[in-house]
Write a protein that holds these residues in place. Structure first.
Motif, PDB file in Angstrom:
ATOM      1  N   ARG A 262       0.824  -1.215   0.000  1.00 15.77           N
ATOM      2  CA  ARG A 262       0.000   0.000   0.000  1.00 15.77           C
ATOM      3  C   ARG A 262       0.854   1.258   0.000  1.00 15.77           C
ATOM      4  NH1 ARG A 262      -1.927   3.636   3.664  1.00 15.77           N
ATOM      5  NH2 ARG A 262      -0.756   2.683   5.364  1.00 15.77           N
ATOM      6  N   ILE A 263       1.979   1.251   0.708  1.00 15.55           N
ATOM      7  CA  ILE A 263       2.816   2.451   0.821  1.00 15.55           C
ATOM      8  C   ILE A 263       4.045   2.398  -0.085  1.00 15.55           C
ATOM      9  CG2 ILE A 263       2.037   2.862   3.190  1.00 15.55           C
ATOM     10  CD1 ILE A 263       4.698   1.741   4.172  1.00 15.55           C
ATOM     11  N   GLY A 264       4.167   1.323  -0.861  1.00 10.91           N
ATOM     12  CA  GLY A 264       5.301   1.206  -1.767  1.00 10.91           C
ATOM     13  C   GLY A 264       6.576   0.687  -1.136  1.00 10.91           C
ATOM     14  N   GLU A 265       6.514   0.264   0.123  1.00  6.86           N
ATOM     15  CA  GLU A 265       7.694  -0.244   0.814  1.00  6.86           C
ATOM     16  C   GLU A 265       7.984  -1.664   0.358  1.00  6.86           C
ATOM     17  OE1 GLU A 265      10.799  -0.466   2.195  1.00  6.86           O
ATOM     18  OE2 GLU A 265      10.052   1.242   3.362  1.00  6.86           O
ATOM     19  N   THR A 266       9.265  -1.974   0.221  1.00  4.61           N
ATOM     20  CA  THR A 266       9.666  -3.297  -0.271  1.00  4.61           C
ATOM     21  C   THR A 266      10.505  -4.072   0.735  1.00  4.61           C
ATOM     22  OG1 THR A 266      11.604  -2.328  -1.350  1.00  4.61           O
ATOM     23  CG2 THR A 266       9.602  -2.551  -2.677  1.00  4.61           C
ATOM     24  N   ALA A 267      10.604  -3.563   1.968  1.00  3.14           N
ATOM     25  CA  ALA A 267      11.405  -4.254   2.985  1.00  3.14           C
ATOM     26  C   ALA A 267      10.569  -4.433   4.241  1.00  3.14           C
ATOM     27  CB  ALA A 267      12.667  -3.461   3.314  1.00  3.14           C
ATOM     28  N   GLY A 268      10.634  -5.635   4.811  1.00  2.00           N
ATOM     29  CA  GLY A 268       9.918  -5.897   6.050  1.00  2.00           C
ATOM     30  C   GLY A 268      10.021  -7.360   6.427  1.00  2.00           C
ATOM     31  N   ALA A 269      10.175  -7.631   7.701  1.00  2.00           N
ATOM     32  CA  ALA A 269      10.235  -9.018   8.174  1.00  2.00           C
ATOM     33  C   ALA A 269       9.987  -9.039   9.675  1.00  2.00           C
ATOM     34  CB  ALA A 269      11.586  -9.652   7.857  1.00  2.00           C
ATOM     35  N   THR A 270       9.510 -10.164  10.158  1.00  2.00           N
ATOM     36  CA  THR A 270       9.304 -10.338  11.593  1.00  2.00           C
ATOM     37  C   THR A 270       9.783 -11.713  12.020  1.00  2.00           C
ATOM     38  OG1 THR A 270       7.054 -11.215  11.354  1.00  2.00           O
ATOM     39  CG2 THR A 270       7.285  -8.826  11.568  1.00  2.00           C
ATOM     40  N   LYS A 271      10.208 -11.802  13.265  1.00  2.00           N
ATOM     41  CA  LYS A 271      10.619 -13.085  13.832  1.00  2.00           C
ATOM     42  C   LYS A 271      10.046 -13.149  15.252  1.00  2.00           C
ATOM     43  CE  LYS A 271      14.849 -14.581  13.182  1.00  2.00           C
ATOM     44  NZ  LYS A 271      16.334 -14.764  13.327  1.00  2.00           N
ATOM     45  N   ILE A 272       9.106 -14.065  15.447  1.00  2.00           N
ATOM     46  CA  ILE A 272       8.463 -14.225  16.744  1.00  2.00           C
ATOM     47  C   ILE A 272       8.912 -15.549  17.356  1.00  2.00           C
ATOM     48  CG2 ILE A 272       6.282 -14.169  18.001  1.00  2.00           C
ATOM     49  CD1 ILE A 272       6.661 -11.706  16.298  1.00  2.00           C
ATOM     50  N   LEU A 273       9.388 -15.505  18.595  1.00  2.00           N
ATOM     51  CA  LEU A 273       9.847 -16.707  19.289  1.00  2.00           C
ATOM     52  C   LEU A 273       8.770 -17.148  20.266  1.00  2.00           C
ATOM     53  CD1 LEU A 273      13.464 -15.488  20.166  1.00  2.00           C
ATOM     54  CD2 LEU A 273      12.643 -16.457  18.018  1.00  2.00           C
ATOM     55  N   VAL A 274       8.278 -18.382  20.071  1.00  2.00           N
ATOM     56  CA  VAL A 274       7.188 -18.895  20.895  1.00  2.00           C
ATOM     57  C   VAL A 274       7.668 -20.099  21.697  1.00  2.00           C
ATOM     58  CG1 VAL A 274       4.846 -19.842  20.885  1.00  2.00           C
ATOM     59  CG2 VAL A 274       5.512 -18.113  19.179  1.00  2.00           C
ATOM     60  N   ASP A 275       7.450 -20.030  22.986  1.00  2.00           N
ATOM     61  CA  ASP A 275       7.785 -21.148  23.877  1.00  2.00           C
ATOM     62  C   ASP A 275       6.786 -22.276  23.618  1.00  2.00           C
ATOM     63  OD1 ASP A 275       8.266 -22.923  25.935  1.00  2.00           O
ATOM     64  OD2 ASP A 275       8.398 -21.383  27.493  1.00  2.00           O
ATOM     65  N   LYS A 276       7.279 -23.398  23.102  1.00  2.00           N
ATOM     66  CA  LYS A 276       6.395 -24.510  22.752  1.00  2.00           C
ATOM     67  C   LYS A 276       5.681 -25.099  23.972  1.00  2.00           C
ATOM     68  CE  LYS A 276       9.017 -26.059  18.679  1.00  2.00           C
ATOM     69  NZ  LYS A 276       9.771 -27.205  18.083  1.00  2.00           N
ATOM     70  N   SER A 277       6.267 -24.925  25.141  1.00  2.00           N
ATOM     71  CA  SER A 277       5.688 -25.553  26.335  1.00  2.00           C
ATOM     72  C   SER A 277       4.409 -24.866  26.815  1.00  2.00           C
ATOM     73  CB  SER A 277       6.710 -25.580  27.473  1.00  2.00           C
ATOM     74  OG  SER A 277       6.932 -24.275  27.982  1.00  2.00           O
ATOM     75  N   ASN A 278       4.264 -23.569  26.489  1.00  2.00           N
ATOM     76  CA  ASN A 278       3.082 -22.864  26.992  1.00  2.00           C
ATOM     77  C   ASN A 278       2.412 -21.937  25.977  1.00  2.00           C
ATOM     78  OD1 ASN A 278       4.826 -20.661  26.901  1.00  2.00           O
ATOM     79  ND2 ASN A 278       5.242 -20.671  29.096  1.00  2.00           N
ATOM     80  N   ASP A 279       2.905 -21.943  24.722  1.00  2.00           N
ATOM     81  CA  ASP A 279       2.286 -21.167  23.642  1.00  2.00           C
ATOM     82  C   ASP A 279       2.370 -19.659  23.882  1.00  2.00           C
ATOM     83  OD1 ASP A 279       0.950 -21.192  21.120  1.00  2.00           O
ATOM     84  OD2 ASP A 279      -0.956 -20.734  22.114  1.00  2.00           O
ATOM     85  N   ARG A 280       3.430 -19.218  24.597  1.00  2.00           N
ATOM     86  CA  ARG A 280       3.587 -17.794  24.868  1.00  2.00           C
ATOM     87  C   ARG A 280       4.813 -17.230  24.150  1.00  2.00           C
ATOM     88  NH1 ARG A 280       1.616 -19.561  30.070  1.00  2.00           N
ATOM     89  NH2 ARG A 280      -0.320 -18.448  30.608  1.00  2.00           N
ATOM     90  N   ILE A 281       4.744 -15.956  23.827  1.00  2.00           N
ATOM     91  CA  ILE A 281       5.856 -15.277  23.156  1.00  2.00           C
ATOM     92  C   ILE A 281       6.957 -14.968  24.162  1.00  2.00           C
ATOM     93  CG2 ILE A 281       6.557 -13.227  21.856  1.00  2.00           C
ATOM     94  CD1 ILE A 281       3.648 -12.968  20.918  1.00  2.00           C
ATOM     95  N   VAL A 282       8.191 -15.320  23.826  1.00  2.00           N
ATOM     96  CA  VAL A 282       9.331 -14.979  24.683  1.00  2.00           C
ATOM     97  C   VAL A 282      10.256 -13.971  24.010  1.00  2.00           C
ATOM     98  CG1 VAL A 282       9.268 -17.162  25.945  1.00  2.00           C
ATOM     99  CG2 VAL A 282      10.660 -16.982  23.860  1.00  2.00           C
ATOM    100  N   GLY A 283      10.055 -13.761  22.722  1.00  2.00           N
ATOM    101  CA  GLY A 283      10.852 -12.780  21.995  1.00  2.00           C
ATOM    102  C   GLY A 283      10.139 -12.372  20.726  1.00  2.00           C
ATOM    103  N   ALA A 284      10.204 -11.089  20.401  1.00  2.00           N
ATOM    104  CA  ALA A 284       9.590 -10.596  19.174  1.00  2.00           C
ATOM    105  C   ALA A 284      10.520  -9.584  18.528  1.00  2.00           C
ATOM    106  CB  ALA A 284       8.232  -9.964  19.466  1.00  2.00           C
ATOM    107  N   HIS A 285      10.770  -9.774  17.249  1.00  2.00           N
ATOM    108  CA  HIS A 285      11.717  -8.935  16.511  1.00  2.00           C
ATOM    109  C   HIS A 285      11.059  -8.512  15.208  1.00  2.00           C
ATOM    110  CE1 HIS A 285      14.596 -10.275  19.493  1.00  2.00           C
ATOM    111  NE2 HIS A 285      14.049 -11.471  19.333  1.00  2.00           N
ATOM    112  N   LEU A 286      10.992  -7.196  15.004  1.00  2.00           N
ATOM    113  CA  LEU A 286      10.212  -6.646  13.911  1.00  2.00           C
ATOM    114  C   LEU A 286      11.027  -5.629  13.126  1.00  2.00           C
ATOM    115  CD1 LEU A 286       7.112  -5.668  16.112  1.00  2.00           C
ATOM    116  CD2 LEU A 286       7.566  -7.917  15.126  1.00  2.00           C
ATOM    117  N   PHE A 287      10.938  -5.691  11.810  1.00  3.94           N
ATOM    118  CA  PHE A 287      11.561  -4.692  10.947  1.00  3.94           C
ATOM    119  C   PHE A 287      10.543  -4.304   9.885  1.00  3.94           C
ATOM    120  CE2 PHE A 287      14.034  -3.978   6.917  1.00  3.94           C
ATOM    121  CZ  PHE A 287      14.383  -2.672   7.218  1.00  3.94           C
ATOM    122  N   GLY A 288      10.044  -3.093   9.998  1.00  2.93           N
ATOM    123  CA  GLY A 288       9.060  -2.666   9.023  1.00  2.93           C
ATOM    124  C   GLY A 288       8.414  -1.349   9.394  1.00  2.93           C
TER     125      GLY A 288
END
Length: 450
Positions: A383-409
């Motif tokens: 929509r804005i013409g941007e061509t770069a972006g990525a995310t990395k979400i770390l989820v603890d498999k034992s409890n389905d909760r996020i322990v780390g979130a890394h975003l570029f965009g």
């Protein structure tokens, strides 16, 4: 001449002001002192003015990205002088308004350099004040650089007040300051070069996303030279010559401006802490978890002045100051909660981190599911013409909760606030995805990122 206070706060930034008003509201006689105008780094010399300047860069970049997509950006450019005046429209009234607000809350405002003359006695401009408690919240200052010609460098404060932006700028160091200012400068028409002695800049952020940021910055005109040390800076007839060393090979970079972005250290040198029996080290005043000095029970420290587990961020400094104030008022031992606090590099687009890095999660023994998404082609970016972006979400498999979130965009710093709240309150991925967001919006992308 002497005067007495229940609390003297040294440093009139956001942390010091928060503690002073909190204690004053409980009936304490409080004074606050600073040798600089009231407001601190964030409001006057950092976060706030920086993001005002970034707005100009955002507009120019947004128009460029829509070139050929319905927007003719023509000769759209940044008028640096006008943008700087816009910044001054915000920063100039801050000191007076903050002093007036403090006085409204019953806090006495003092000016001058504070130095300990004893465990609970402070000299300010020749007057000794005897106090019951002291809070040190003096912030940080640029780290000294042991290179010939370091006097030719300007710091972030001077950059944020520079009347004109020259075409050739070298930023020393690969941290927040260098990247954020370089991204602004590039959109303002300069050719910035970031010189970093390490193999990877922005070490506190996800390595994969940092590489994407460097690539995107390169497209915008930001050059990054890694594994490169500054060996000296000399003045020339038309600017400066920066001497560098890369793996034993020497070279030079010619510049009109050289900016110190190589980190900051606690600003404690003028306090005479030894006279106050206050132990300190290179990371700040040595404090227990509840922010009380380990060697002087009447002294507390918060923010960049204190050696704590907290990140060097204004919101963290304010949290610590409020906790310190509460502990002083109640003789308590509450420890600040640093969980799920987001931090962002406001480049264009921005880079954000919340919680653990991937290697930290694995090293701690967690079984994590790494959920990586290349968002460069998603609707929100298209929509804005941007061509770069990525995310990395770390989820603890034992409890389905996020322990780390890394975003570029683009606008991901706002999305980070939602993720931070979810992490803080232990929401599971299933619970997060059960929420219906406004559509189309950046927030509506979160479910797909997970």
């Amino acid at each position: 001449m002497t005067d007495d206070y229940d609390l003297l706060v040294i440093g009139a930034g956001m942390a010091g002001i928060a503690a002073a008003t909190k204690c004053s509201s409980q009936g304490w006689r409080v004074a606050i002192v600073d040798e600089l105008p009231y407001g601190g780094t964030c409001a006057l010399r950092g976060c706030d003015p920086k993001k005002i300047l970034r707005r100009g860069a955002e507009v120019v970049e947004a128009a460029r990205l829509m070139r050929g997509k319905g927007v003719d950006n023509g000769d759209l450019s940044i008028n640096w002088g006008e943008l700087m005046n816009h910044k001054h429209g915000f920063t100039d009234p801050v000191p007076q308004s903050m002093e007036e607000d403090l006085r409204t809350h019953g806090v006495e405002t003092l000016h001058g350099t504070a130095t300990f003359t004893g465990p609970t006695s402070i000299d300010i401009s020749g007057i000794t004040y005897n106090v019951s408690k002291v809070l040190i919240a003096t912030g940080a200052t640029p780290r000294p650089l042991d290179v010939p010609g370091q006097e030719h460098l300007i710091d972030s404060t001077e950059f944020l007040n520079h009347e004109a932006l020259p075409p050739r700028i070298v930023f020393v160091g690969g941290g927040f300051v260098s990247f954020e200012f370089a991204h602004i400068a590039a959109r303002a028409g300069s050719s910035p070069v970031i010189v970093d002695r390490g193999a990877r800049p922005l070490k506190a952020f996800d390595a994969d996303l940092v590489e994407l940021l460097i690539d995107r910055g390169s497209e915008a005109g930001v050059e990054v030279q890694r594994g490169t040390s500054i060996t000296g800076v000399e003045q020339t007839s038309d600017g400066y010559r920066v001497h560098i060393d890369r793996s034993g090979t020497s070279g030079t970079i010619d510049a009109d401006l050289v900016v110190h972005g190589a980190g900051r250290v606690p600003d404690l040198s003028r306090l005479n802490l030894d006279a106050g029996h206050v132990a300190y080290g290179k990371h700040g005043v040595e404090v227990a978890g509840h922010l009380q000095s380990t060697t002087n029970a009447d002294v507390y420290a918060a923010g960049d002045s204190a050696d704590t587990a907290g990140m060097p961020l204004t919101p963290v400094a304010v949290i610590e100051a409020k906790v310190a104030a509460s502990n002083m008022l109640k003789s308590g031992s509450t420890v600040p909660d640093y969980a799920a606090i987001p931090t962002a590099v406001f480049t264009i687009p921005e880079l954000v981190r919340i919680g653990m890095l991937e290697h930290e999660a694995r090293d701690s023994g967690l079984d994590v599911d790494v959920r990586y998404a290349n968002t460069s082609g998603w609707y929100s970016n298209y929509r804005i013409g941007e061509t770069a972006g990525a995310t990395k979400i770390l989820v603890d498999k034992s409890n389905d909760r996020i322990v780390g979130a890394h975003l570029f965009g683009a606008e991901y710093a706002e999305l980070a606030n939602t993720i931070s709240m979810a992490m803080k309150h232990g929401l599971t991925i299933r619970q997060i995805k059960s929420t219906t967001a406004t559509y189309p919006s950046i927030g509506s992308d979160l479910g797909s990122m997970l």
